[in-house]
Scaffold this motif. Structure first.
Motif, mmCIF file in Angstrom:
data_model
loop_
_atom_site.group_PDB
_atom_site.id
_atom_site.type_symbol
_atom_site.label_atom_id
_atom_site.label_comp_id
_atom_site.label_asym_id
_atom_site.label_seq_id
_atom_site.Cartn_x
_atom_site.Cartn_y
_atom_site.Cartn_z
ATOM 1 N N ILE A 153 -2.630 -2.053 5.113
ATOM 2 C CA ILE A 153 -3.066 -1.239 3.983
ATOM 3 C C ILE A 153 -4.247 -1.916 3.289
ATOM 4 N N GLU A 154 -5.302 -1.148 3.102
ATOM 5 C CA GLU A 154 -6.489 -1.615 2.390
ATOM 6 C C GLU A 154 -6.671 -0.756 1.143
ATOM 7 N N ILE A 155 -6.559 -1.365 -0.041
ATOM 8 C CA ILE A 155 -6.679 -0.645 -1.309
ATOM 9 C C ILE A 155 -8.117 -0.784 -1.823
ATOM 10 N N ARG A 156 -8.773 0.367 -2.036
ATOM 11 C CA ARG A 156 -10.124 0.394 -2.587
ATOM 12 C C ARG A 156 -10.054 0.980 -4.001
ATOM 13 N N ALA A 177 -0.999 1.290 -6.748
ATOM 14 C CA ALA A 177 -2.345 0.805 -7.025
ATOM 15 C C ALA A 177 -2.864 1.491 -8.279
ATOM 16 N N LEU A 178 -3.995 1.000 -8.789
ATOM 17 C CA LEU A 178 -4.642 1.590 -9.946
ATOM 18 C C LEU A 178 -4.933 3.066 -9.672
ATOM 19 N N ARG A 179 -4.647 3.897 -10.662
ATOM 20 C CA ARG A 179 -4.855 5.339 -10.484
ATOM 21 C C ARG A 179 -6.290 5.629 -10.053
ATOM 22 N N GLY A 180 -6.411 6.472 -9.039
ATOM 23 C CA GLY A 180 -7.719 6.792 -8.491
ATOM 24 C C GLY A 180 -8.119 5.947 -7.308
ATOM 25 N N SER A 181 -7.308 4.947 -6.956
ATOM 26 C CA SER A 181 -7.611 4.118 -5.788
ATOM 27 C C SER A 181 -7.439 4.924 -4.506
ATOM 28 N N ARG A 182 -8.098 4.470 -3.465
ATOM 29 C CA ARG A 182 -7.978 5.085 -2.148
ATOM 30 C C ARG A 182 -7.370 4.039 -1.215
ATOM 31 N N ALA A 183 -6.273 4.421 -0.568
ATOM 32 C CA ALA A 183 -5.562 3.502 0.323
ATOM 33 C C ALA A 183 -5.880 3.867 1.770
ATOM 34 N N LEU A 184 -6.532 2.957 2.465
ATOM 35 C CA LEU A 184 -6.799 3.126 3.892
ATOM 36 C C LEU A 184 -5.609 2.540 4.644
ATOM 37 N N VAL A 185 -4.853 3.396 5.319
ATOM 38 C CA VAL A 185 -3.592 2.999 5.943
ATOM 39 C C VAL A 185 -3.742 3.045 7.461
ATOM 40 N N GLU A 186 -3.353 1.950 8.121
ATOM 41 C CA GLU A 186 -3.287 1.916 9.582
ATOM 42 C C GLU A 186 -1.847 1.594 9.965
ATOM 43 N N VAL A 187 -1.188 2.542 10.614
ATOM 44 C CA VAL A 187 0.230 2.410 10.933
ATOM 45 C C VAL A 187 0.395 2.274 12.443
ATOM 46 N N THR A 188 1.296 1.372 12.844
ATOM 47 C CA THR A 188 1.601 1.143 14.255
ATOM 48 C C THR A 188 3.034 1.576 14.529
ATOM 49 N N PHE A 189 3.225 2.377 15.583
ATOM 50 C CA PHE A 189 4.545 2.864 15.952
ATOM 51 C C PHE A 189 5.086 2.088 17.141
ATOM 52 N N ASP A 190 6.378 2.281 17.397
ATOM 53 C CA ASP A 190 7.021 1.545 18.482
ATOM 54 C C ASP A 190 6.778 2.167 19.846
ATOM 55 N N ARG A 215 -1.386 3.335 17.433
ATOM 56 C CA ARG A 215 -1.938 3.016 16.123
ATOM 57 C C ARG A 215 -2.762 4.190 15.605
ATOM 58 N N TRP A 216 -2.496 4.556 14.332
ATOM 59 C CA TRP A 216 -3.174 5.690 13.704
ATOM 60 C C TRP A 216 -3.685 5.258 12.338
ATOM 61 N N LYS A 217 -4.821 5.858 11.919
ATOM 62 C CA LYS A 217 -5.464 5.458 10.675
ATOM 63 C C LYS A 217 -5.803 6.694 9.840
ATOM 64 N N GLY A 218 -5.569 6.572 8.518
ATOM 65 C CA GLY A 218 -5.918 7.641 7.601
ATOM 66 C C GLY A 218 -6.066 7.103 6.191
ATOM 67 N N GLU A 219 -6.489 7.975 5.263
ATOM 68 C CA GLU A 219 -6.744 7.571 3.883
ATOM 69 C C GLU A 219 -5.916 8.421 2.931
ATOM 70 N N VAL A 220 -5.208 7.753 2.014
ATOM 71 C CA VAL A 220 -4.357 8.416 1.033
ATOM 72 C C VAL A 220 -4.879 8.069 -0.357
ATOM 73 N N VAL A 221 -5.078 9.092 -1.202
ATOM 74 C CA VAL A 221 -5.542 8.880 -2.566
ATOM 75 C C VAL A 221 -4.335 8.657 -3.474
ATOM 76 N N VAL A 222 -4.376 7.571 -4.236
ATOM 77 C CA VAL A 222 -3.291 7.244 -5.164
ATOM 78 C C VAL A 222 -3.668 7.827 -6.527
ATOM 79 N N ASP A 223 -3.319 9.105 -6.741
ATOM 80 C CA ASP A 223 -3.743 9.766 -7.972
ATOM 81 C C ASP A 223 -2.599 10.402 -8.753
ATOM 82 N N ARG A 224 -1.396 10.475 -8.163
ATOM 83 C CA ARG A 224 -0.275 11.064 -8.891
ATOM 84 C C ARG A 224 1.035 10.489 -8.371
ATOM 85 N N ASP A 225 2.028 10.475 -9.254
ATOM 86 C CA ASP A 225 3.345 9.994 -8.854
ATOM 87 C C ASP A 225 3.957 10.959 -7.843
#
Length: 359
Positions: A153-156, A177-190, A215-225
């Motif tokens: 996870i990379e938090i911007r 993360a701080l509201r408005g941050s963008r989380a670049l997520v790279e997930v690895t499956f079995d 392995r898959w990569k995407g971006e999630v915005v941390v803007d709401r609970d």
């Protein structure tokens, strides 16, 4: 001398009895061999037609055959061979070739070869071939449903915060993360996936792209609970995973008023000195003064300073002209200072104590 010789005496005599008897004897011998050892006779004829069959008969036994594995497991395939000194070859439907390694055997004339496969992450099929001998086609199946095994996870943070990028690893996809941050997520499956769908808080679709089949990569915005979800599909089944999203609010600033130290009388010239200290964890945007003559009236706002460079600390000392209040003798007014931070998603503020100005 030739005139008296008979021409018929010059023709050689035909005597077929001896060749016919030899031929009949050979046929009788073949017939006897066919009755006594039919397999040997068939092998002789086959060898005559295909000289490669003259070598000893090759036997091939493959272990473990068809298997079902937990994703990520390794697999060793053994080939037990007799009748040839050639190396066996492993053929796979969904994987690279593996070189064989010879092992010791306790049986005379037998050679044992081992193929070591890397961790298995997708279903496969294989067979072994040595010489003219080929094993049946065996299956490698995976057990259970796909499971995520790690997250990078990379938090911007948002630009206004001027914070460095943060990186970390985890076994879950929880985001805080701080509201408005963008989380670049790279997930690895079995195991290898056929597809991966994702949704952020509120059900908004998020695009995840494959880096590899696992392995898959995407971006999630941390803007709401709320929570964000992953919907993974593989050849063995599908599963949905949910992870909490916790936006952290930008904390309000801090304000300290050094001057005035308390309520005061309106001085000559109606110029009020003030000295204010401010601090914020991310940055300050402005300092305002609010005043009113009537306690029931709304506050009258006046900007004292705008912080163009959005400092984290500020020291402001100046004078405020109170003539705009229009105070008459015997009247009072109140005023206070308000310090604002630079939160792009709703400015935070700090309000000073209220001071009374008497005329």
């Amino acid at each position: 001398a030739l005139e008296g010789a008979a021409v018929s005496n010059l023709r050689p005599k035909v005597a077929p009895r001896a060749p016919l008897l030899a031929m009949a004897g050979a046929i009788a011998l073949l017939a006897a061999l066919a009755l006594a050892q039919p397999a040997a006779l068939r092998r002789s004829w086959a060898t005559l037609l295909d000289p490669r069959r003259a070598a000893p008969e090759i036997t091939l036994a493959v272990e473990p055959g068809s298997v079902r594995l937990t994703p990520g497991s390794t697999l060793s395939i053994r080939a037990r061979v007799t009748g040839t000194r050639g190396e066996p070859r492993l053929a796979r439907a969904n994987g690279p070739l593996s070189e064989p390694r010879e092992e010791a055997s306790v049986l005379p004339g037998e050679r044992v070869w081992r193929f070591d496969l890397p961790p298995v992450t997708r279903e496969d099929r294989y067979r072994v071939r040595v010489g003219i001998k080929t094993s049946p086609l065996y299956a490698i199946a995976l057990a259970g449903e796909p499971q995520p095994v790690s997250f990078e996870i990379e938090i911007r943070p948002p630009a206004y915060a001027r914070l460095p990028v943060q990186r970390g690893s985890a076994t879950r996809g929880d985001l805080s993360a701080l509201r408005g941050s963008r989380a670049l997520v790279e997930v690895t499956f079995d195991r290898d996936l056929a597809s991966l769908a994702a949704r952020a808080s509120g059900g908004v679709a998020v695009r995840f792209q494959p880096v590899s089949a696992r392995r898959w990569k995407g971006e999630v915005v941390v803007d709401r609970d709320g929570e964000w979800t992953l919907e993974a599909a593989a050849g063995t089944g599908a599963a949905t995973f949910r992870y909490p999203v916790r936006p952290l609010p930008d904390g309000p600033p801090l304000i300290v008023v050094r001057v005035p130290e308390g309520d005061q009388d309106l001085p000559a010239g109606q110029s009020i000195p003030y000295e204010v200290l401010g601090q914020d964890d991310l940055g300050l945007s402005s300092l305002e003064l609010e005043s009113r003559k009537d306690a029931a009236a709304p506050w009258r706002r006046e900007t004292l300073v705008r912080f163009g460079n959005q400092p984290r600390e500020a020291h402001v000392a100046s004078h405020w002209d109170a003539a705009a209040l229009g105070l008459l003798p015997g009247e009072n007014a109140t005023f206070r200072f308000v310090l604002y931070d630079n939160d792009a998603f709703g400015r935070g503020s700090a309000v000073s104590p209220t001071f009374t100005l008497r005329f």
